[in-house]
Every structure is written in structure tokens, then in C-alpha cells.
Design a protein around this motif. Structure first.
Motif, PDB file in Angstrom:
ATOM      1  N   LYS A 108     -18.034 -38.469  -3.047  1.00 56.09           N
ATOM      2  CA  LYS A 108     -18.534 -37.119  -3.247  1.00 56.09           C
ATOM      3  C   LYS A 108     -18.129 -36.232  -2.077  1.00 56.09           C
ATOM      4  O   LYS A 108     -18.014 -36.692  -0.939  1.00 56.09           O
ATOM      5  CB  LYS A 108     -20.063 -37.141  -3.382  1.00 56.09           C
ATOM      6  CG  LYS A 108     -20.568 -37.836  -4.623  1.00 56.09           C
ATOM      7  CD  LYS A 108     -22.088 -37.929  -4.622  1.00 56.09           C
ATOM      8  CE  LYS A 108     -22.741 -36.567  -4.649  1.00 56.09           C
ATOM      9  NZ  LYS A 108     -24.228 -36.662  -4.725  1.00 56.09           N
ATOM     10  N   GLU A 116     -23.831 -42.717   1.661  1.00 51.61           N
ATOM     11  CA  GLU A 116     -23.889 -42.863   0.206  1.00 51.61           C
ATOM     12  C   GLU A 116     -22.935 -41.901  -0.483  1.00 51.61           C
ATOM     13  O   GLU A 116     -22.252 -42.274  -1.457  1.00 51.61           O
ATOM     14  CB  GLU A 116     -25.315 -42.630  -0.284  1.00 51.61           C
ATOM     15  CG  GLU A 116     -26.286 -43.734   0.139  1.00 51.61           C
ATOM     16  CD  GLU A 116     -27.721 -43.431  -0.248  1.00 51.61           C
ATOM     17  OE1 GLU A 116     -27.983 -42.285  -0.704  1.00 51.61           O
ATOM     18  OE2 GLU A 116     -28.587 -44.323  -0.102  1.00 51.61           O
ATOM     19  N   ARG A 176     -19.530 -42.873  -2.718  1.00 52.47           N
ATOM     20  CA  ARG A 176     -19.395 -42.405  -4.101  1.00 52.47           C
ATOM     21  C   ARG A 176     -18.277 -41.381  -4.248  1.00 52.47           C
ATOM     22  O   ARG A 176     -18.110 -40.790  -5.310  1.00 52.47           O
ATOM     23  CB  ARG A 176     -20.714 -41.781  -4.566  1.00 52.47           C
ATOM     24  CG  ARG A 176     -21.863 -42.782  -4.643  1.00 52.47           C
ATOM     25  CD  ARG A 176     -23.166 -42.081  -4.976  1.00 52.47           C
ATOM     26  NE  ARG A 176     -24.290 -43.009  -4.992  1.00 52.47           N
ATOM     27  CZ  ARG A 176     -25.561 -42.656  -5.146  1.00 52.47           C
ATOM     28  NH1 ARG A 176     -25.868 -41.370  -5.281  1.00 52.47           N
ATOM     29  NH2 ARG A 176     -26.519 -43.559  -5.162  1.00 52.47           N
TER      30      ARG A 176
END
Length: 268
Positions: free
Chosen positions: A204, A198, A202
Motif C-alpha cells: 500500500k 503492515e 500489503r
């Protein structure tokens, strides 16, 4: 010297003295060695002899393998199983051959689009096969050893895949000690992998290398690299995952690094 080992039984190999020049070599290339006690170092040297004598090393792409190359690779591979195997037991039982290229190599494969077959090439630093082969690029092996705390080591990575495959499939779950450990690993590693995927999706920043989001087998290999190369950071940022790896490897490198180097106490 190492060709002589291959003609001996395991008992005879273990009876042979470990050459002093190889002892100095692995001390230079394996910094964690300074944090192992005398008994552990002796066992590591024995495992190196077993691996070199029982597995086939082949140079590819024009590389002429030296004894020093074999020892450097074997030392890093055997560190993974130092506390998991006995000297009279199997050592990477599914592995037969270690192939070493001089540098990044290309693997050709084809795919079909309609009636057209498209030939493609992919550059690789290493790979690990279920059916008995590990492939390494020697320059990547050297790079991994040159910076022992960057979290990247192609030998640790590819031999971690071999550990993963010992239950018959590379699925990101190695052979564990009982159902409770499987349940715990599934819960912790599953959550960590999902969180990494995830975060990567994203865009990140992640403390675990983003390559681990490729699939569960690559996640396992990546966290094994970081466990041995950046244990304190992994223990701090992912304590549950770190604890699972401590239970699997039966070794706590973060705790060991807090001890004075060259200590001689009993193994933990």
C-alpha cells in the motif's frame, strides 16, 4: 580557519566571530534558517563551531574535505539539537568522527553458507555507528540539500541515529523527558511503526517513507527526516506522531513555517 578552531577551547571557539561567508553558505543550504529568529540563528552558528572544532572530519575515497563541506554538514546536524542542548553541554557525546566519501560507497561483508564463505558488497549513502562514527556520501549530502522538502536528507537521517543511540542502544527510542514521555512515545511510535510495516507488506502507498518499515531505528530516522523536511504533511497525516516529535525536539517546524520568513521574535 576551521583548523584554527580545533586548537582552541570551547570558550575560545565561541568567542570567535562566525565567518560571513559561512553564514551565507548555510543560508543557501538550510532553507529553514529563514524561519529561525535571531537568537536561534546565533545559537546554531555557535553549535556549528563547536561541532566542527570538537569532532574529527575525515575525507575518504580520495575526497579532499573543504571547510565549506564541514560547515554544511554541521549546520544540518546541529539543527536537530538546536533546542535540545546548551552551549556548555555535550553535543552528540557518543560521536568522534565524521567520514565523508565523494559519492555512494560500497561496504564489503561476508556470509557463510555451509563450507562456503560468500563475499558481498552493499552500496550505501551513509551510516551511523554506536561507537563514535558517522559516514556520509557527499553527493547524497548535496542532493538532500538541493531539495529541502522531499523528505530525504542523509545528514538528518544519520545524525538522528546518533540521537537514538545516546541511551546506549539504537532501538528507535531516543532519550526522553521522563517515564510519561516514554509511555507516550512507545504507544504512538509503536502503533505508527506497526501500521507502516503492515502497509508496506500489503504494497500500500504510505505517507511515511517505506524504508522506515525496515526496523524501529530506521523508522525513527525516517520520521525525523520528514519532521524537518515535510513537517506540515507529517502533522496533517500523523498528528500524534508529529506531536511526539515536537515534544522531543522542543520545536514545531510546521508552526514556524506558517510565520513570515526572517522574523525576529523570541523563540517559541
Amino acid at each position: 580557519m576551521l583548523d584554527w578552531w580545533r586548537r582552541l577551547s570551547r570558550a575560545e571557539v565561541l568567542a570567535e566571530p562566525f565567518p560571513e561567508e559561512y553564514r551565507e553558505l548555510i543560508a543557501q543550504r538550510l532553507p529553514l534558517l529563514r524561519h529561525l529568529n535571531t537568537e536561534e540563528r546565533t545559537k546554531l552558528e555557535a553549535l556549528i563551531r563547536i561541532l566542527v572544532s570538537e569532532k574529527t572530519f575525515e575525507g575518504a575515497g580520495g575526497l579532499e574535505l573543504s571547510d565549506e563541506m564541514r560547515v554544511v554538514i554541521a549546520a544540518r546536524a546541529c539543527l536537530l539539537v538546536l533546542h535540545r542542548v546548551k552551549l556548555d553541554g555535550p553535543l552528540f557525546p557518543e560521536l568522534d568522527t565524521i567520514i565523508v566519501y565523494p559519492s555512494t560507497y560500497r561496504v564489503r561483508h561476508s556470509r557463510q553458507e555451509g563450507y562456503v564463505v560468500i563475499e558481498e558488497g552493499e552500496a550505501r549513502l551513509g551510516e551511523s555507528w554506536m561507537h563514535g562514527v558517522v559516514v556520509l556520501a557527499w553527493d547524497a549530502v548535496q542532493t538532500g540539500g538541493a531539495n529541502p522538502v522531499d523528505g530525504h536528507d542523509v545528514v538528518l537521517h544519520e545524525f538522528a541515529h546518533q540521537l537514538d543511540g545516546e541511551d546506549g542502544g539504537m532501538d528507535g527510542t531516543p532519550v526522553l523527558d521522563g517515564w510519561e514521555r516514554y509511555a507516550s512515545w512507545s504507544r504512538v511510535a509503536g502503533a505508527e511503526y506497526t501500521a507502516l510495516v503492515e502497509s508496506v507488506e500489503r504494497h500500500k502507498r504510505t505517507s511515511i517513507d517505506a524504508y522506515g518499515a525496515t526496523n524501529p531505528p530506521e523508522f525513527f530516522a525516517v520520521v525525523v527526516e520528514q519532521f524537518f523536511e515535510k513537517p506540515a504533511a507529517l502533522a496533517r497525516t500523523h498528528p500524534e506522531l508529529y506531536a511526539e516529535l515536537v515534544a522531543f525536539f522542543r520545536f514545531d517546524p510546521a508552526a514556524r513555517l506558517r510565520l513570515p520568513p526572517d522574523f525576529v521574535s523570541e523563540p517559541q
